[in-house]
Write a protein that holds these residues in place. Structure first.
Motif, PDB file in Angstrom:
ATOM      1  N   ALA A  41       0.823  -1.210   0.000  1.00  0.00           N
ATOM      2  CA  ALA A  41       0.000   0.000   0.000  1.00  0.00           C
ATOM      3  C   ALA A  41       0.855   1.258   0.000  1.00  0.00           C
ATOM      4  CB  ALA A  41      -0.926  -0.010   1.221  1.00  0.00           C
ATOM      5  N   VAL A  42       1.925   1.284   0.793  1.00  0.00           N
ATOM      6  CA  VAL A  42       2.773   2.469   0.860  1.00  0.00           C
ATOM      7  C   VAL A  42       3.458   2.722  -0.477  1.00  0.00           C
ATOM      8  CG1 VAL A  42       4.758   3.528   2.012  1.00  0.00           C
ATOM      9  CG2 VAL A  42       3.099   2.231   3.349  1.00  0.00           C
ATOM     10  N   ARG A  43       3.773   1.667  -1.207  1.00  0.00           N
ATOM     11  CA  ARG A  43       4.395   1.834  -2.527  1.00  0.00           C
ATOM     12  C   ARG A  43       3.446   2.508  -3.525  1.00  0.00           C
ATOM     13  NH1 ARG A  43       5.904  -3.618  -1.858  1.00  0.00           N
ATOM     14  NH2 ARG A  43       8.068  -3.879  -1.206  1.00  0.00           N
ATOM     15  N   ASP A  44       2.147   2.382  -3.302  1.00  0.00           N
ATOM     16  CA  ASP A  44       1.155   2.965  -4.217  1.00  0.00           C
ATOM     17  C   ASP A  44       1.024   4.450  -3.908  1.00  0.00           C
ATOM     18  OD1 ASP A  44      -1.005   3.700  -5.753  1.00  0.00           O
ATOM     19  OD2 ASP A  44      -2.275   2.023  -5.153  1.00  0.00           O
ATOM     20  N   ARG A  45       1.844   5.265  -4.536  1.00  0.00           N
ATOM     21  CA  ARG A  45       1.909   6.697  -4.212  1.00  0.00           C
ATOM     22  C   ARG A  45       0.610   7.439  -4.508  1.00  0.00           C
ATOM     23  NH1 ARG A  45       6.166   6.675  -0.876  1.00  0.00           N
ATOM     24  NH2 ARG A  45       8.067   5.915  -1.868  1.00  0.00           N
ATOM     25  N   GLY A  46      -0.174   6.919  -5.444  1.00  0.00           N
ATOM     26  CA  GLY A  46      -1.397   7.620  -5.808  1.00  0.00           C
ATOM     27  C   GLY A  46      -2.604   7.282  -4.964  1.00  0.00           C
ATOM     28  N   LEU A  47      -2.471   6.314  -4.048  1.00  0.00           N
ATOM     29  CA  LEU A  47      -3.624   5.861  -3.278  1.00  0.00           C
ATOM     30  C   LEU A  47      -4.241   6.959  -2.412  1.00  0.00           C
ATOM     31  CD1 LEU A  47      -5.587   3.695  -2.418  1.00  0.00           C
ATOM     32  CD2 LEU A  47      -3.827   2.712  -0.945  1.00  0.00           C
ATOM     33  N   PRO A  48      -3.450   7.752  -1.658  1.00  0.00           N
ATOM     34  CA  PRO A  48      -4.078   8.819  -0.868  1.00  0.00           C
ATOM     35  C   PRO A  48      -4.879   9.814  -1.712  1.00  0.00           C
ATOM     36  CG  PRO A  48      -1.861   8.409  -0.072  1.00  0.00           C
ATOM     37  CD  PRO A  48      -2.010   7.624  -1.346  1.00  0.00           C
ATOM     38  N   GLU A  49      -4.425  10.130  -2.923  1.00  0.00           N
ATOM     39  CA  GLU A  49      -5.167  11.041  -3.784  1.00  0.00           C
ATOM     40  C   GLU A  49      -6.497  10.424  -4.198  1.00  0.00           C
ATOM     41  OE1 GLU A  49      -4.278  14.090  -4.303  1.00  0.00           O
ATOM     42  OE2 GLU A  49      -2.329  13.871  -3.298  1.00  0.00           O
ATOM     43  N   ARG A  50      -6.503   9.123  -4.417  1.00  0.00           N
ATOM     44  CA  ARG A  50      -7.756   8.467  -4.777  1.00  0.00           C
ATOM     45  C   ARG A  50      -8.732   8.448  -3.608  1.00  0.00           C
ATOM     46  NH1 ARG A  50      -4.113   4.666  -6.865  1.00  0.00           N
ATOM     47  NH2 ARG A  50      -4.889   2.939  -5.578  1.00  0.00           N
ATOM     48  N   VAL A  51      -8.212   8.488  -2.397  1.00  0.00           N
ATOM     49  CA  VAL A  51      -9.065   8.604  -1.210  1.00  0.00           C
ATOM     50  C   VAL A  51      -9.567  10.034  -1.044  1.00  0.00           C
ATOM     51  CG1 VAL A  51      -9.103   8.459   1.321  1.00  0.00           C
ATOM     52  CG2 VAL A  51      -7.956   6.681  -0.012  1.00  0.00           C
ATOM     53  N   GLY A  52      -8.668  10.999  -1.211  1.00  0.00           N
ATOM     54  CA  GLY A  52      -9.005  12.393  -0.928  1.00  0.00           C
ATOM     55  C   GLY A  52     -10.039  12.988  -1.857  1.00  0.00           C
ATOM     56  N   GLY A  53     -10.050  12.581  -3.143  1.00  0.00           N
ATOM     57  CA  GLY A  53     -10.989  13.166  -4.089  1.00  0.00           C
ATOM     58  C   GLY A  53     -12.439  12.960  -3.712  1.00  0.00           C
ATOM     59  N   PRO A  54     -12.892  11.714  -3.576  1.00  0.00           N
ATOM     60  CA  PRO A  54     -14.300  11.513  -3.203  1.00  0.00           C
ATOM     61  C   PRO A  54     -14.635  12.020  -1.809  1.00  0.00           C
ATOM     62  CG  PRO A  54     -13.114   9.412  -3.323  1.00  0.00           C
ATOM     63  CD  PRO A  54     -12.226  10.435  -3.914  1.00  0.00           C
ATOM     64  N   LEU A  55     -13.662  12.000  -0.889  1.00  0.00           N
ATOM     65  CA  LEU A  55     -13.948  12.521   0.449  1.00  0.00           C
ATOM     66  C   LEU A  55     -14.185  14.025   0.407  1.00  0.00           C
ATOM     67  CD1 LEU A  55     -11.674  10.601   2.982  1.00  0.00           C
ATOM     68  CD2 LEU A  55     -13.970  10.089   2.173  1.00  0.00           C
ATOM     69  N   THR A  56     -13.448  14.740  -0.408  1.00  0.00           N
ATOM     70  CA  THR A  56     -13.662  16.183  -0.534  1.00  0.00           C
ATOM     71  C   THR A  56     -15.065  16.471  -1.061  1.00  0.00           C
ATOM     72  OG1 THR A  56     -11.302  16.607  -0.888  1.00  0.00           O
ATOM     73  CG2 THR A  56     -12.847  18.293  -1.650  1.00  0.00           C
ATOM     74  N   GLU A  57     -15.491  15.733  -2.065  1.00  0.00           N
ATOM     75  CA  GLU A  57     -16.843  15.910  -2.596  1.00  0.00           C
ATOM     76  C   GLU A  57     -17.884  15.602  -1.523  1.00  0.00           C
ATOM     77  OE1 GLU A  57     -17.276  13.550  -6.083  1.00  0.00           O
ATOM     78  OE2 GLU A  57     -15.631  14.533  -7.160  1.00  0.00           O
ATOM     79  N   ASN A  58     -17.692  14.514  -0.791  1.00  0.00           N
ATOM     80  CA  ASN A  58     -18.618  14.164   0.290  1.00  0.00           C
ATOM     81  C   ASN A  58     -18.687  15.266   1.331  1.00  0.00           C
ATOM     82  OD1 ASN A  58     -19.085  11.706  -0.921  1.00  0.00           O
ATOM     83  ND2 ASN A  58     -18.110  10.469   0.666  1.00  0.00           N
ATOM     84  N   MET A  59     -17.517  15.807   1.704  1.00  0.00           N
ATOM     85  CA  MET A  59     -17.469  16.840   2.734  1.00  0.00           C
ATOM     86  C   MET A  59     -18.256  18.075   2.325  1.00  0.00           C
ATOM     87  SD  MET A  59     -14.255  19.140   3.964  1.00  0.00           S
ATOM     88  CE  MET A  59     -14.232  19.831   2.301  1.00  0.00           C
ATOM     89  N   HIS A  60     -18.014  18.578   1.103  1.00  0.00           N
ATOM     90  CA  HIS A  60     -18.721  19.776   0.644  1.00  0.00           C
ATOM     91  C   HIS A  60     -20.230  19.563   0.703  1.00  0.00           C
ATOM     92  CE1 HIS A  60     -15.090  21.753  -0.462  1.00  0.00           C
ATOM     93  NE2 HIS A  60     -14.870  21.118  -1.603  1.00  0.00           N
ATOM     94  N   ARG A  61     -20.682  18.428   0.195  1.00  0.00           N
ATOM     95  CA  ARG A  61     -22.123  18.167   0.125  1.00  0.00           C
ATOM     96  C   ARG A  61     -22.736  18.005   1.511  1.00  0.00           C
ATOM     97  NH1 ARG A  61     -21.466  14.272  -2.659  1.00  0.00           N
ATOM     98  NH2 ARG A  61     -22.042  12.476  -1.372  1.00  0.00           N
ATOM     99  N   ALA A  62     -22.040  17.290   2.388  1.00  0.00           N
ATOM    100  CA  ALA A  62     -22.584  17.026   3.722  1.00  0.00           C
ATOM    101  C   ALA A  62     -22.636  18.298   4.570  1.00  0.00           C
ATOM    102  CB  ALA A  62     -21.742  15.965   4.427  1.00  0.00           C
ATOM    103  N   ALA A  63     -21.560  19.089   4.532  1.00  0.00           N
ATOM    104  CA  ALA A  63     -21.541  20.327   5.323  1.00  0.00           C
ATOM    105  C   ALA A  63     -22.619  21.292   4.852  1.00  0.00           C
ATOM    106  CB  ALA A  63     -20.161  20.973   5.245  1.00  0.00           C
ATOM    107  N   LYS A  64     -22.797  21.403   3.547  1.00  0.00           N
ATOM    108  CA  LYS A  64     -23.825  22.300   3.005  1.00  0.00           C
ATOM    109  C   LYS A  64     -25.215  21.849   3.432  1.00  0.00           C
ATOM    110  CE  LYS A  64     -25.465  24.238  -1.388  1.00  0.00           C
ATOM    111  NZ  LYS A  64     -25.258  24.252  -2.869  1.00  0.00           N
ATOM    112  N   THR A  65     -25.440  20.546   3.407  1.00  0.00           N
ATOM    113  CA  THR A  65     -26.743  20.011   3.796  1.00  0.00           C
ATOM    114  C   THR A  65     -27.072  20.339   5.242  1.00  0.00           C
ATOM    115  OG1 THR A  65     -26.609  18.179   2.221  1.00  0.00           O
ATOM    116  CG2 THR A  65     -28.072  17.874   4.113  1.00  0.00           C
ATOM    117  N   LEU A  66     -26.134  20.124   6.152  1.00  0.00           N
ATOM    118  CA  LEU A  66     -26.414  20.312   7.573  1.00  0.00           C
ATOM    119  C   LEU A  66     -26.381  21.780   7.977  1.00  0.00           C
ATOM    120  CD1 LEU A  66     -24.496  17.285   9.111  1.00  0.00           C
ATOM    121  CD2 LEU A  66     -26.939  17.515   8.629  1.00  0.00           C
TER     122      LEU A  66
END
Length: 371
Positions: free
Chosen positions: A257-282
């Motif tokens: 997993a640590v060798r996969d340098r792009g993995l954190p970016e693949r996590v961060g993208g959808p989480l950022t979208e989720n965060m914007h939508r959830a915060a706006k809703t509440l």
């Protein structure tokens, strides 16, 4: 002792759980069942295997500090790394714990043989050296600086991280910089790190990290501490007795997993979208304040206005129980983090499940029925 309020438990009856800290966005490819390992399995080194320690050191050496592999202590989860570092640094003394704080830290600190001393702070605001100095006593041995912070996502600026490190060094206090949530590149960027401050990590500072959030591998149960000098030696000695080395098979998976340098970016993208939508809703709900966090994977909305002016009596008595039982959505009471009037919820879920949970939560707060 009761379970941690953030422990992964089954709520049953179709409840949408927004409670736990594991990242559940789909970023890993599906694989077949792994064959069991039948070759010889010697005890792994107490501090971790050479391959994984080298990869973690390289992974951590992105700021000013050059982290050598022998500064890495691999543990079965970041909380175990925190336990051995705090016991090595603070046994018999006090550990300053800025509020709000991760709900398990008081127990971890107690297990380390120390006393947790909450330091009052504001939700959404990082740690300040001046507040720590006001709480310092002759018994103070360590301080925990969690940035981005669980539960509210507050980020401590680099200049304040430097001020805390300097203050602690002057008073002979160990700083545990908990950066477990920093590895999630929310909004495409990372929060400041203690490793940005030094060419070599000072002996009175340790950095805590792992793969649970940044690499969406909470179930792997692997984390690490970065430390040096006598603090590292004492922590390694404790780990050799308490753990005896992390599973070799788990370390091999972690290395991949640590060798996969792009993995954190693949996590961060959808989480950022989720965060914007959830915060706006509440944040649109009357009586609720829900700013976007600086980092991490949680929202920490303030329900105090809603509780005072709009909530039914049952919700005022037990808002979390009322939401779970009446509206089938589970969140965590902010009182568990030293911040009553708030609730914590994770946005690190598949979008469809998150939206269902948010719909139920919003309907409950706006006076609707079941979601």
């Amino acid at each position: 002792m009761s379970l941690s309020p953030t422990a992964a438990v089954s709520h049953g009856d179709g409840v949408i759980a927004l409670t736990t800290g594991d990242v559940r966005v789909p970023v890993h490819p599906e694989r077949g069942a792994a064959a069991p390992r039948r070759d010889d399995q010697p005890y792994p080194p107490p501090a971790g295997g050479a391959e994984l320690r080298s990869l973690v050191a390289e992974h951590a050496s992105t700021g000013a500090a050059e982290v050598p592999p022998d500064a890495v202590l691999i543990a079965p989860g970041a909380r175990v790394a925190a336990l051995v570092v705090l016991r090595a640094a603070a046994e018999g003394g006090e550990v300053l714990l800025p509020t709000p704080y991760w709900a398990s830290y008081p127990t971890v600190i107690g297990a380390a043989g120390a006393k947790a001393v909450p330091v009052p702070g504001a939700v959404g605001t990082g740690v300040r050296a001046a507040d720590l100095e006001a709480a310092r006593t002759p018994a103070t041995r360590a301080v925990v600086v969690n940035s981005p912070r669980n539960p509210d996502g507050a980020v401590t600026p680099s200049e304040e991280l430097a001020a805390v490190a300097e203050w602690a060094g002057h008073h002979g206090i160990t700083v545990l910089f908990d950066e477990v949530y920093r590895g999630v590149p929310l909004r495409g960027g990372h929060a400041p790190s203690a490793l940005d401050l030094f060419g070599t990590l000072p002996e009175h500072c340790a950095v805590l990290d792992g793969l649970s959030k940044s690499h969406a591998l909470a179930g792997l149960r692997i984390g690490w501490a970065l430390a040096s000098g006598g603090l590292l030696k004492r922590a390694q000695g404790l780990a050799s007795h308490l753990v005896g080395g992390v599973s070799a098979a788990v370390q091999a998976t972690a290395a991949e997993a640590v060798r996969d340098r792009g993995l954190p970016e693949r996590v961060g993208g959808p989480l950022t979208e989720n965060m914007h939508r959830a915060a706006k809703t509440l944040d649109a709900v009357p009586g609720v304040s829900c700013p976007e966090p600086g980092g991490g994977i949680f929202l920490f909305p303030d329900l105090s206005g809603w509780l005072a002016e709009r909530a039914p009596e049952a919700a005022r008595r037990d808002p979390v129980g009322w939401l779970r039982e009446e509206h089938r959505v589970a969140v965590v009471d902010g009182a568990a983090f030293g911040a009553p009037g708030h609730v914590r919820l994770s946005f690190a879920l598949p979008a469809e499940r998150l939206d269902t949970g948010l719909g139920r939560l919003r309907a409950a707060l706006e006076g609707g029925g079941h979601g």
